[in-house]
Design an enzyme around this catalytic site. Structure first.
Site, short mmCIF file in Angstrom:
data_model
loop_
_atom_site.label_atom_id
_atom_site.label_comp_id
_atom_site.label_asym_id
_atom_site.label_seq_id
_atom_site.Cartn_x
_atom_site.Cartn_y
_atom_site.Cartn_z
N LYS A 52 0.84 -1.21 0.00
CA LYS A 52 0.00 0.00 0.00
C LYS A 52 0.87 1.25 0.00
CE LYS A 52 -3.73 -2.48 2.33
NZ LYS A 52 -4.44 -2.83 3.58
N GLN A 96 -4.04 -1.50 9.80
CA GLN A 96 -4.12 -2.83 9.21
C GLN A 96 -4.71 -3.82 10.20
OE1 GLN A 96 -3.41 -3.51 6.03
NE2 GLN A 96 -3.77 -5.71 6.19
N ASP A 119 -10.72 3.33 4.75
CA ASP A 119 -11.22 1.95 4.64
C ASP A 119 -12.76 1.94 4.59
OD1 ASP A 119 -9.20 -0.08 4.62
OD2 ASP A 119 -8.77 0.27 6.75
N1 GUN Z 1 -6.88 -6.45 6.49
C1 GUN Z 1 -7.32 -7.16 5.42
N2 GUN Z 1 -7.94 -6.34 4.54
C2 GUN Z 1 -7.89 -5.09 5.07
C3 GUN Z 1 -8.36 -3.83 4.63
O1 GUN Z 1 -8.98 -3.67 3.57
N3 GUN Z 1 -8.11 -2.79 5.46
C4 GUN Z 1 -7.47 -2.93 6.64
N4 GUN Z 1 -7.29 -1.85 7.39
N5 GUN Z 1 -7.02 -4.09 7.09
C5 GUN Z 1 -7.25 -5.17 6.30
#
Ligand code: GUN
Length: 297
Positions: A52, A96, A119
């Site tokens: 990311k 995350q 998110d």
């Molecule tokens: N863990 C797995 N997918 C995601 C996501 O889309 N966002 C976040 N913050 N954590 C994740």
């Protein structure tokens, strides 16, 4: 001929189109910036976060990279979130998941300023989506909407079946597909682990989205002739490869491909779209917070 939907290519187009918006914002002194927060030693989470970060850098989106020890108290994480909320140079905050067991992820999500919640997990953003006026759309279901549009599939009036009711994918996917707006207007069936006669529901779908985290759950027998199949699963299964595992989806690709008119592969289908839509939300967040209008793809 079944069309194999190329998520990498569609995501690359979206990133290209986003570049202009990012540049316009930067020129106006409003460069989008994403903060990622990692509180985990899980190698998969570490990889996701670094991807990311790299995606942002490629587009000229600013980054902050906060890492906490997995055994730090929950209050440390909440303090980090508070500081990022208060920082006017940070537009998006992503913590995350999963976080360690001693931290309640719901507390963390609720601590994030909903304007910075790229998110779209905060209850205010979930509520707005369900109510029909989303601020941000969650990245995976939003990416799937874009993938369908790129494939020329308009869900309006179609039967869409979503398998899996997760907070991150299944539930918001069902909501988005049923919204009265472009990319929505489908008749949606949301299936889950207690659904009876799952095959009946998947077989009747024009659009079938599978996000159950069960490798190979849906095979060709469960797919209707000509359906568009979107496989969200990314499961590591033991295999005789260099890494000792391989990635497989929730759909048995080979048999489903025989029935589908279009299908996403794993990897290379939904995954790249999720990453692209995070950049999209971060750009939108900067635009909103700085009051600088830009055109988003
Ligand atoms: N863990 C797995 N997918 C995601 C996501 O889309 N966002 C976040 N913050 N954590 C994740």
């Amino acid at each position: 001929m079944t069309s194999i939907i190329d998520g990498e290519a569609v995501a690359a187009d979206i990133r290209d189109d986003l570049q202009g918006a990012v540049d316009d914002l930067a020129d106006a002194g409003a460069r989008p910036t994403l903060a990622t927060v990692l509180m985990s030693e899980d190698p998969a989470s570490e990889t996701y976060v670094s991807m990311k970060q790299r995606d942002c850098e490629e587009l000229g989106i600013g980054t902050r990279d906060v890492e906490l020890d997995a055994d730090a108290p929950a209050s440390d994480l909440l303090e980090v979130v508070d500081d990022l909320n208060a920082d006017p140079d940070v537009n998006g905050i992503l913590v995350q998941s999963p976080v360690p067991d001693h931290v309640d992820y719901r507390d963390v999500v609720e601590a994030i300023d909903p304007e910075k919640d790229v998110d779209a997990f905060h209850p205010e953003n979930v509520g707005r989506l369900v109510a029909g006026y989303p601020r941000y759309k969650p990245c995976t279901p939003h990416g799937i909407q874009k993938l369908l549009a790129a494939e020329g599939v308009d869900p309006e009036g179609m039967d869409a079946t979503v398998v899996g009711r997760s907070r991150i994918v299944g539930r918001p996917m069902a909501n988005l597909l049923s919204l009265k707006e472009d990319g929505g207007n489908a008749t949606v069936t949301l299936c889950h682990s207690r659904t009876e006669n799952l095959a009946e529901k998947t077989r009747s779908a024009d659009i079938l989205v599978v996000a159950a985290d069960v490798p190979g759950l849906v095979d060709g027998d469960m797919v209707g002739e000509g359906a568009v199949v979107v496989d969200v699963g990314i499961n590591r299964v033991d295999a005789d490869t260099e890494k000792g595992y391989e990635l497989v989806g929730d759909v048995d690709f080979e048999s489903a491909k025989e029935k589908a008119s279009a299908i996403t592969p794993v990897p290379g289908g939904v995954g790249p779209m999720t990453r692209a839509m995070l950049l999209w939300n971060t750009t939108k967040a900067a635009s909103r917070q700085h009051g600088v209008d830009v055109t988003l793809p």
